[in-house]
Design a protein around this motif. Structure first.
Motif, PDB file in Angstrom:
ATOM      1  N   GLY A 216     -83.266  38.044   6.557  1.00 31.73           N
ATOM      2  CA  GLY A 216     -83.866  38.971   5.596  1.00 31.73           C
ATOM      3  C   GLY A 216     -83.801  38.427   4.185  1.00 31.73           C
ATOM      4  N   THR A 217     -82.664  37.821   3.828  1.00 32.25           N
ATOM      5  CA  THR A 217     -82.528  37.208   2.508  1.00 32.25           C
ATOM      6  C   THR A 217     -83.507  36.058   2.333  1.00 32.25           C
ATOM      7  N   ASN A 218     -83.605  35.215   3.353  1.00 30.74           N
ATOM      8  CA  ASN A 218     -84.556  34.106   3.289  1.00 30.74           C
ATOM      9  C   ASN A 218     -85.977  34.603   3.064  1.00 30.74           C
ATOM     10  N   LEU A 219     -86.355  35.630   3.792  1.00 31.21           N
ATOM     11  CA  LEU A 219     -87.724  36.139   3.708  1.00 31.21           C
ATOM     12  C   LEU A 219     -88.017  36.754   2.336  1.00 31.21           C
ATOM     13  N   VAL A 220     -87.175  37.692   1.909  1.00 36.60           N
ATOM     14  CA  VAL A 220     -87.448  38.418   0.665  1.00 36.60           C
ATOM     15  C   VAL A 220     -87.428  37.488  -0.539  1.00 36.60           C
ATOM     16  N   PHE A 221     -86.427  36.609  -0.608  1.00 33.86           N
ATOM     17  CA  PHE A 221     -86.316  35.761  -1.792  1.00 33.86           C
ATOM     18  C   PHE A 221     -87.237  34.544  -1.732  1.00 33.86           C
TER      19      PHE A 221
ATOM     20  N   ALA B 147     -81.255  28.384  -3.126  1.00 35.07           N
ATOM     21  CA  ALA B 147     -82.086  27.335  -2.538  1.00 35.07           C
ATOM     22  C   ALA B 147     -83.376  27.875  -1.940  1.00 35.07           C
ATOM     23  N   THR B 148     -83.303  29.044  -1.293  1.00 38.05           N
ATOM     24  CA  THR B 148     -84.527  29.580  -0.680  1.00 38.05           C
ATOM     25  C   THR B 148     -85.512  30.067  -1.734  1.00 38.05           C
ATOM     26  N   SER B 149     -85.017  30.465  -2.904  1.00 35.76           N
ATOM     27  CA  SER B 149     -85.911  30.795  -4.020  1.00 35.76           C
ATOM     28  C   SER B 149     -86.538  29.523  -4.583  1.00 35.76           C
ATOM     29  N   ALA B 150     -85.737  28.445  -4.632  1.00 35.39           N
ATOM     30  CA  ALA B 150     -86.201  27.199  -5.243  1.00 35.39           C
ATOM     31  C   ALA B 150     -87.294  26.530  -4.422  1.00 35.39           C
ATOM     32  N   ASN B 151     -87.096  26.431  -3.087  1.00 35.25           N
ATOM     33  CA  ASN B 151     -88.087  25.663  -2.325  1.00 35.25           C
ATOM     34  C   ASN B 151     -89.444  26.357  -2.262  1.00 35.25           C
ATOM     35  N   ASN B 152     -89.472  27.666  -2.371  1.00 43.69           N
ATOM     36  CA  ASN B 152     -90.768  28.361  -2.383  1.00 43.69           C
ATOM     37  C   ASN B 152     -91.420  28.342  -3.763  1.00 43.69           C
ATOM     38  N   SER B 153     -90.628  28.445  -4.823  1.00 41.20           N
ATOM     39  CA  SER B 153     -91.210  28.370  -6.170  1.00 41.20           C
ATOM     40  C   SER B 153     -91.731  26.968  -6.457  1.00 41.20           C
TER      41      SER B 153
ATOM     42  N   VAL C 215     -81.315  34.188  -8.093  1.00 38.28           N
ATOM     43  CA  VAL C 215     -82.742  34.173  -7.749  1.00 38.28           C
ATOM     44  C   VAL C 215     -83.550  33.598  -8.904  1.00 38.28           C
ATOM     45  N   LEU C 216     -83.249  34.072 -10.125  1.00 42.48           N
ATOM     46  CA  LEU C 216     -83.969  33.591 -11.303  1.00 42.48           C
ATOM     47  C   LEU C 216     -83.709  32.109 -11.532  1.00 42.48           C
ATOM     48  N   ARG C 217     -82.448  31.704 -11.449  1.00 42.56           N
ATOM     49  CA  ARG C 217     -82.097  30.301 -11.678  1.00 42.56           C
ATOM     50  C   ARG C 217     -82.746  29.392 -10.636  1.00 42.56           C
ATOM     51  N   GLY C 218     -82.672  29.798  -9.360  1.00 47.11           N
ATOM     52  CA  GLY C 218     -83.279  28.992  -8.306  1.00 47.11           C
ATOM     53  C   GLY C 218     -84.781  28.880  -8.474  1.00 47.11           C
ATOM     54  N   SER C 219     -85.434  29.968  -8.878  1.00 44.18           N
ATOM     55  CA  SER C 219     -86.887  29.950  -9.072  1.00 44.18           C
ATOM     56  C   SER C 219     -87.284  29.027 -10.215  1.00 44.18           C
TER      57      SER C 219
END
Length: 499
Positions: free
Chosen positions: A108-113, A302-308, A252-256
């Protein structure tokens, strides 16, 4: 506003919406299969986009890659096997959470973020790309030469753990790019009297070979059945996500931010963004001792970073024609195929297409929520797909696609040759992404160098006389200096070790 309205009309076309949905499902499936990367999903779609108008073609690639990057998290958590390299940074962390009975919270965390990070990257793309395009309108051959040189240099420095091997791969790509007609003199080079080689090495079959065929050869080593997923039923994946968001909102903000910046660097891509973001998260965490035991903090970063990073990689690709990663290298080839030459002029000549890409990015990230939920729920069935069924189907698709690009067996030969070469290189630790960057940027690098030398009557000082060219030239020379420093330091260390 007229261009934006036209973009809404283009995206609202039922055919485009159907392409987005079908490509999303395809990307989700490919990303969830260990070994079938997001780049491979893009490569396999290129032959299909050949028969599409520009907007559906770009929609197919955007949708598939957006889904594939997230889908790689599913086998990472269930099998300890990342579906794509972008999920490798936190695979052990995800699997440890699953073993502790927290599979639902992890996925769920992976998906949402992933959705949040993807939307952040798109927002930066929407704001930054038009502004940079206005600046790029004033660029001459000097600026484009330094941009190409900087892109090639940074790709080697950032995108591989072994810069020397990355440099060798880059030189190989540049060398392959010289085959064909000299862009300055119009003289055939390295054609060996073969008419087919006068057109150069066709980019699309070469790319399919390097990324798809090499993966097929690697996968053929282990063809037994499907995969065995972690025990346990997937329950409510959104339960507890609110508490995670409140606790780790800064992560989330930092990773993005990190993901978008790293994604915009030539040759870096989502996997590098994830590794760097995960390392930064551990470095500044208040609980670093929990990393590696199934701790959620690093996963959020990390999951926020790879999608951004996906949105960030499109910035240099659209504005300057310089790929941010291997996926956007393929995108540039598709843009040329659709007569939408990347660069600042595309924002003037075809603004409705660019805005349509922005809208499709947003739509694909929003669509990720329901499709991601469905993929997670059906993951155990998907992961049981036998490889000995998948691999032959992918091979047939590659052969047909390469033939369609050139209308001759020449494309198939190029694909197979590059596939074998790519497999041998990767087996020996040489990355293949710099080869594609060399093919894409080689002509731009050479043509702008020759044009600049003719304009300046052979003076190298002219490359630094214009303000922007001087800054870009200084940055490029600084990167070269860093290469030299690392080489000298490595040689000194080797001598000290053998003394």
């Amino acid at each position: 506003m007229d261009a934006l309205s036209a973009a809404f009309v283009l995206v609202a076309d039922p055919y485009v919406l159907w392409v987005v949905l079908a490509s999303s499902l395809f990307g989700m499936f490919v990303g969830a299969m260990p070994g079938l990367t997001a780049t491979m999903a893009t490569a396999l779609l290129v032959p299909v986009t050949f028969f599409m108008p520009p907007v559906p073609a770009l929609a197919a690639i955007v949708s598939a890659t957006t889904m594939a990057i997230f889908a790689g998290d599913i086998p990472a958590a269930m099998l300890r096997m990342p579906g794509t390299p972008a999920s490798a940074a936190y695979t052990d962390e995800s699997y440890a959470m699953a073993r502790k009975g927290q599979l639902d919270l992890n996925l769920g965390t992976n998906l949402v973020f992933s959705v949040v990070g993807g939307l952040f990257g798109v927002a930066v793309l929407i704001v930054a790309a038009p502004l940079l395009a206005e600046i790029a309108l004033n660029f001459s051959s000097y600026e484009y030469f330094w941009l190409a040189a900087l892109g090639l240099s940074c790709a080697v420095l950032i995108a591989t753990l072994d810069p020397l091997k990355g440099f060798v791969s880059l030189l190989l790509g540049l060398a392959i790019g010289t085959i064909g007609i000299d862009p300055a003199a119009g003289f055939p080079r390295f054609t060996f009297g073969t008419v087919e080689l006068m057109q150069g090495i066709s980019f699309i079959p070469a790319m399919i070979g390097l990324f798809a065929i090499s993966e097929i050869l690697r996968s053929s080593v282990a063809m037994e059945g499907g995969f065995e997923a972690v025990e346990g039923k997937v329950g409510s994946i959104f339960k507890g996500i609110g508490a995670v968001a409140r606790r780790y909102w800064f992560n989330v903000l930092r990773g993005s931010v990190i993901g978008t910046v790293i994604g915009a660097l030539p040759g870096a891509g989502a996997d590098i963004a994830a590794w760097i973001s995960y390392a930064v998260s551990k470095r500044f965490s208040k609980e670093p001792e929990k990393f590696g035991t199934g701790h959620l903090e690093g996963i959020v970063d990390a999951t926020s970073a790879n999608n951004s990073a996906l949105g960030g990689a499109w910035i240099p690709a659209l504005v300057f024609g310089i790929p941010g990663d291997s996926i956007t290298a393929i995108v540039i080839g598709v843009l040329y195929m659709k007569n939408m030459n990347p660069g600042p002029m595309v924002f003037i000549q075809n603004p409705q297409f660019i805005y349509a890409v922005f809208l499709i990015f947003i739509l694909a990230n929003l669509l990720m929520l329901p499709l991601g939920w469905a993929a997670i729920k059906s993951a155990k069935v998907i992961l049981r797909t036998p490889r000995n069924v998948l691999v032959p189907l992918i091979l047939i698709f590659c052969v047909v696609g390469s033939y369609a690009m050139t209308n001759s067996i020449y494309g198939v030969v190029v694909m197979l040759a590059m596939g074998i070469a790519g497999w041998l290189l990767e087996e020996n630790g040489f990355p293949v992404a710099p080869i594609i960057l060399g093919l894409v940027l080689g002509e731009m690098f050479e043509q702008n160098f020759m044009t600049s030398m003719i304009k300046s009557d052979g003076s190298f000082l002219a490359f630094f006389e214009r303000p922007i060219a001087g800054v870009l030239g200084g940055l490029t020379v600084a990167v070269w200096g860093l290469f030299a420093y690392k080489a000298v330091r490595g040689l000194s260390g080797l001598r000290a070790a053998t003394a």
